[in-house]
Design a protein around this motif. Structure first.
Motif, PDB file in Angstrom:
ATOM      1  N   ARG A 159      41.375  27.983  81.167  1.00  0.00           N
ATOM      2  CA  ARG A 159      42.349  26.975  81.597  1.00  0.00           C
ATOM      3  C   ARG A 159      42.689  25.992  80.481  1.00  0.00           C
ATOM      4  O   ARG A 159      43.759  25.390  80.465  1.00  0.00           O
ATOM      5  N   ARG A 160      41.799  25.836  79.507  1.00  0.00           N
ATOM      6  CA  ARG A 160      42.063  24.940  78.378  1.00  0.00           C
ATOM      7  C   ARG A 160      43.073  25.523  77.396  1.00  0.00           C
ATOM      8  O   ARG A 160      43.497  24.841  76.468  1.00  0.00           O
ATOM      9  N   ASN A 161      43.477  26.771  77.622  1.00  0.00           N
ATOM     10  CA  ASN A 161      44.396  27.446  76.709  1.00  0.00           C
ATOM     11  C   ASN A 161      45.831  27.175  77.130  1.00  0.00           C
ATOM     12  O   ASN A 161      46.349  27.780  78.067  1.00  0.00           O
ATOM     13  N   ARG A 162      46.494  26.284  76.452  1.00  0.00           N
ATOM     14  CA  ARG A 162      47.863  25.911  76.790  1.00  0.00           C
ATOM     15  C   ARG A 162      48.892  26.874  76.208  1.00  0.00           C
ATOM     16  O   ARG A 162      50.090  26.742  76.444  1.00  0.00           O
ATOM     17  N   ASN A 163      48.440  27.855  75.447  1.00  0.00           N
ATOM     18  CA  ASN A 163      49.328  28.900  74.968  1.00  0.00           C
ATOM     19  C   ASN A 163      49.579  29.929  76.055  1.00  0.00           C
ATOM     20  O   ASN A 163      50.590  30.628  76.037  1.00  0.00           O
ATOM     21  N   SER A 164      48.669  29.979  77.031  1.00  0.00           N
ATOM     22  CA  SER A 164      48.689  31.093  77.972  1.00  0.00           C
ATOM     23  C   SER A 164      48.491  30.695  79.426  1.00  0.00           C
ATOM     24  O   SER A 164      49.314  30.994  80.281  1.00  0.00           O
ATOM     25  N   ASN A 165      47.388  30.009  79.731  1.00  0.00           N
ATOM     26  CA  ASN A 165      46.958  29.866  81.116  1.00  0.00           C
ATOM     27  C   ASN A 165      47.970  29.194  82.017  1.00  0.00           C
ATOM     28  O   ASN A 165      48.084  29.529  83.201  1.00  0.00           O
ATOM     29  N   MET A 166      48.738  28.238  81.486  1.00  0.00           N
ATOM     30  CA  MET A 166      49.698  27.487  82.294  1.00  0.00           C
ATOM     31  C   MET A 166      50.809  28.366  82.854  1.00  0.00           C
ATOM     32  O   MET A 166      51.532  27.973  83.764  1.00  0.00           O
ATOM     33  N   LEU A 167      50.946  29.593  82.312  1.00  0.00           N
ATOM     34  CA  LEU A 167      52.031  30.484  82.714  1.00  0.00           C
ATOM     35  C   LEU A 167      51.687  31.334  83.936  1.00  0.00           C
ATOM     36  O   LEU A 167      52.595  31.831  84.605  1.00  0.00           O
ATOM     37  N   PHE A 168      50.397  31.501  84.227  1.00  0.00           N
ATOM     38  CA  PHE A 168      50.001  32.597  85.104  1.00  0.00           C
ATOM     39  C   PHE A 168      49.508  32.172  86.476  1.00  0.00           C
ATOM     40  O   PHE A 168      48.727  31.231  86.617  1.00  0.00           O
ATOM     41  N   MET A 230      36.885  36.233  73.808  1.00  0.00           N
ATOM     42  CA  MET A 230      37.235  37.577  73.348  1.00  0.00           C
ATOM     43  C   MET A 230      37.782  38.469  74.466  1.00  0.00           C
ATOM     44  O   MET A 230      38.451  39.466  74.203  1.00  0.00           O
ATOM     45  N   CYS A 231      37.510  38.101  75.715  1.00  0.00           N
ATOM     46  CA  CYS A 231      38.015  38.900  76.835  1.00  0.00           C
ATOM     47  C   CYS A 231      39.363  38.397  77.338  1.00  0.00           C
ATOM     48  O   CYS A 231      39.941  38.974  78.264  1.00  0.00           O
ATOM     49  N   ASP A 232      39.883  37.331  76.736  1.00  0.00           N
ATOM     50  CA  ASP A 232      41.145  36.747  77.187  1.00  0.00           C
ATOM     51  C   ASP A 232      42.353  37.543  76.696  1.00  0.00           C
ATOM     52  O   ASP A 232      42.294  38.218  75.665  1.00  0.00           O
ATOM     53  N   ASP A 233      43.455  37.411  77.442  1.00  0.00           N
ATOM     54  CA  ASP A 233      44.734  37.909  76.953  1.00  0.00           C
ATOM     55  C   ASP A 233      45.134  37.117  75.717  1.00  0.00           C
ATOM     56  O   ASP A 233      45.044  35.884  75.708  1.00  0.00           O
ATOM     57  N   ILE A 234      45.588  37.811  74.688  1.00  0.00           N
ATOM     58  CA  ILE A 234      46.197  37.120  73.557  1.00  0.00           C
ATOM     59  C   ILE A 234      47.549  37.766  73.285  1.00  0.00           C
ATOM     60  O   ILE A 234      47.672  38.991  73.238  1.00  0.00           O
ATOM     61  N   MET A 235      48.561  36.947  73.155  1.00  0.00           N
ATOM     62  CA  MET A 235      49.925  37.430  72.992  1.00  0.00           C
ATOM     63  C   MET A 235      50.538  36.843  71.735  1.00  0.00           C
ATOM     64  O   MET A 235      50.478  35.634  71.512  1.00  0.00           O
ATOM     65  N   LYS A 236      51.104  37.711  70.920  1.00  0.00           N
ATOM     66  CA  LYS A 236      51.891  37.265  69.782  1.00  0.00           C
ATOM     67  C   LYS A 236      53.280  36.920  70.326  1.00  0.00           C
ATOM     68  O   LYS A 236      54.161  37.769  70.420  1.00  0.00           O
ATOM     69  N   GLY A 237      53.416  35.642  70.706  1.00  0.00           N
ATOM     70  CA  GLY A 237      54.557  35.214  71.516  1.00  0.00           C
ATOM     71  C   GLY A 237      55.919  35.529  70.948  1.00  0.00           C
ATOM     72  O   GLY A 237      56.801  36.028  71.661  1.00  0.00           O
ATOM     73  N   LEU A 238      56.132  35.269  69.667  1.00  0.00           N
ATOM     74  CA  LEU A 238      57.450  35.508  69.080  1.00  0.00           C
ATOM     75  C   LEU A 238      57.773  36.987  69.059  1.00  0.00           C
ATOM     76  O   LEU A 238      58.902  37.393  69.354  1.00  0.00           O
ATOM     77  N   ASP A 239      56.774  37.833  68.751  1.00  0.00           N
ATOM     78  CA  ASP A 239      56.993  39.288  68.746  1.00  0.00           C
ATOM     79  C   ASP A 239      57.340  39.790  70.145  1.00  0.00           C
ATOM     80  O   ASP A 239      58.230  40.634  70.313  1.00  0.00           O
ATOM     81  N   VAL A 240      56.622  39.277  71.143  1.00  0.00           N
ATOM     82  CA  VAL A 240      56.878  39.711  72.523  1.00  0.00           C
ATOM     83  C   VAL A 240      58.243  39.217  72.997  1.00  0.00           C
ATOM     84  O   VAL A 240      58.976  39.935  73.690  1.00  0.00           O
ATOM     85  N   PHE A 241      58.602  37.995  72.612  1.00  0.00           N
ATOM     86  CA  PHE A 241      59.919  37.468  72.979  1.00  0.00           C
ATOM     87  C   PHE A 241      61.028  38.345  72.380  1.00  0.00           C
ATOM     88  O   PHE A 241      62.005  38.693  73.064  1.00  0.00           O
ATOM     89  N   ARG A 242      60.882  38.712  71.121  1.00  0.00           N
ATOM     90  CA  ARG A 242      61.868  39.584  70.486  1.00  0.00           C
ATOM     91  C   ARG A 242      61.939  40.935  71.167  1.00  0.00           C
ATOM     92  O   ARG A 242      63.015  41.506  71.345  1.00  0.00           O
ATOM     93  N   PHE A 243      60.767  41.447  71.556  1.00  0.00           N
ATOM     94  CA  PHE A 243      60.715  42.732  72.260  1.00  0.00           C
ATOM     95  C   PHE A 243      61.474  42.676  73.580  1.00  0.00           C
ATOM     96  O   PHE A 243      62.308  43.539  73.875  1.00  0.00           O
ATOM     97  N   THR A 244      61.205  41.639  74.377  1.00  0.00           N
ATOM     98  CA  THR A 244      61.849  41.557  75.690  1.00  0.00           C
ATOM     99  C   THR A 244      63.356  41.354  75.573  1.00  0.00           C
ATOM    100  O   THR A 244      64.132  41.924  76.351  1.00  0.00           O
ATOM    101  N   THR A 245      63.777  40.538  74.604  1.00  0.00           N
ATOM    102  CA  THR A 245      65.217  40.289  74.470  1.00  0.00           C
ATOM    103  C   THR A 245      65.944  41.460  73.817  1.00  0.00           C
ATOM    104  O   THR A 245      67.168  41.534  73.876  1.00  0.00           O
ATOM    105  N   ASP A 246      65.197  42.374  73.207  1.00  0.00           N
ATOM    106  CA  ASP A 246      65.779  43.614  72.688  1.00  0.00           C
ATOM    107  C   ASP A 246      65.851  44.667  73.783  1.00  0.00           C
ATOM    108  O   ASP A 246      66.917  45.212  74.096  1.00  0.00           O
ATOM    109  N   VAL A 247      64.698  44.926  74.410  1.00  0.00           N
ATOM    110  CA  VAL A 247      64.598  45.992  75.410  1.00  0.00           C
ATOM    111  C   VAL A 247      65.304  45.622  76.714  1.00  0.00           C
ATOM    112  O   VAL A 247      65.930  46.477  77.356  1.00  0.00           O
TER     113      VAL A 247
END
Length: 380
Positions: A159-168, A230-247
């Motif tokens: 929950r302390r991860n503001r890169n990820s947890n706040m989204l889910f 180490m068991c958490d989701d980690i996302m390379k946000g800019l790469d994933v954003f580019r992927f979604t806006t392409d696909v």
């Protein structure tokens, strides 16, 4: 992109449930350095609002079971008539057995009901599950298929991860598909960009890097102060954003072309609710009118993983049924799934709240139970 057409499969009904506990982003200002401007900026861009979060006594199977029972009761379905059960999730209760096996027993389905899980593709999994269910029914291998999609994505990060947890947020959904003599065309476009497999990943917990003492308590703090395990989701946000806006726009265009329909003929576009920015950007690039899609399901429930697009269907269509629906999903793998389906006469229920039974075990009770189980060894 792979293309598949089916003709005699109908989606009979869809239900969804969320856990009772909620987190409101305004109550998490401490995670934004107590900076109201920073919080408001994130709310505006990403659409952060409310998310439903399961407590330690609630599992993904609990949510999916509740959704399934609601669906079967609402449609008055004889459980003996179901010959296939598919669970799509990245939040399975166990490495094995499959959640589908667990739920087959809990729902008291017949023993010759085929049961299996679809795992590891997360946010695109629902459309893949629909595709597999259509395939089983179209081939004659099954007549009625129960598809359960759900995730406890709030546990995929600290929950302390503001890169990820706040989204889910967390949710469980159920969909019933069956054979119909009626001509009911449906169209699917799927694909995977496997060279980018590490752009969205949970590194530990599988058998490549099992959870053992050397990493079980390990915490890594990044330069922004986010805490990672180490068991958490980690996302390379800019790469994933580019992927979604392409696909995303290309997938919508392809499934429309494949179906022979124009976007004006589609009544509603249901997106994977990744966040407001992604939904709006993909829709804009695809040239979709604002009244035909929504990014607000994310603001009400968060990104619910494999259940996210189904949550959008239940929130949007329960009171306003439509016929032609295009679903656009993209997720782990990196994978994608698009479909255009006929939902005329499909029962779509509003999202309901799941109240955890008092009999559900706490974490400590589960640990004690399994210690006792292990001590029994191989004895019956």
């Amino acid at each position: 992109m792979a293309q598949t057409r089916f003709s005699h499969v109908k989606i009979s009904g869809i239900t969804a449930v969320v856990p009772e506990h909620t987190i409101v982003i305004d109550d998490e200002i401490e995670f934004f350095n107590n900076d109201i401007k920073l919080l408001e900026r994130n709310k505006k861009i990403l659409g952060l609002g409310t998310r439903h979060v399961a407590d330690e006594r609630t599992t993904n199977s609990d949510l999916c079971e509740a959704a399934a029972r609601d669906l079967l009761q609402s449609l008055n379905v004889d459980k003996e008539s179901i010959d296939a059960l598919i669970v799509v999730s990245t939040s399975h209760d166990y490495h094995y057995p499959a959640s589908a096996c667990v739920l087959q027993g809990r729902l008291d389905l017949r023993e010759d009901c085929t049961c299996f899980d679809i795992s590891g593709i997360a946010c695109s999994a629902y459309v893949h599950g629909l595709w597999v269910a259509h395939s089983l029914i179209a081939s004659g291998a099954a007549h009625k298929c129960l598809l359960l999609a759900g995730d406890i994505t709030s546990r995929h990060s600290d929950r302390r991860n503001r890169n990820s947890n706040m989204l889910f947020g967390d949710a469980g959904t159920a969909t019933l598909l069956e054979y119909t003599e009626e001509e009911k065309p449906s169209f699917f476009v799927t694909g995977t960009r496997g060279k980018c497999w590490d752009k969205l990943i949970a590194p530990a917990g599988g058998y490549s890097l099992p959870m053992e003492a050397d990493i079980a308590g390990l915490e890594i703090t990044d330069e922004s102060g986010n805490v990672w395990r180490m068991c958490d989701d980690i996302m390379k946000g800019l790469d994933v954003f580019r992927f979604t806006t392409d696909v995303g726009p290309r997938g919508i265009a392809e499934v429309l072309e494949f179906s022979g329909m124009d976007k004006d003929e589609v009544d509603y576009f249901a997106f994977h609710q990744a966040n407001r920015q992604i939904v709006r950007t993909v829709a804009m690039y695809a040239g979709l009118p604002k009244e035909k899609y929504s990014a607000e399901t994310f603001s009400m429930y968060g990104n619910c993983g494999s259940a996210a697009v189904t949550m959008d269907l239940c929130r949007q269509l329960s009171a306003s049924p439509v016929r032609h629906v295009c679903m656009a999903t993209f997720g782990v793998g990196l994978s994608w799934g698009f479909c255009l389906v006929d939902m005329k006469d499909t029962f779509v229920a509003p999202v309901k709240t799941f109240v955890t039974p008092e009999s559900n075990m706490t974490r400590k009770e589960k640990i004690d139970y399994w210690i006792s189980y292990f001590k029994g060894g191989n004895n019956a």
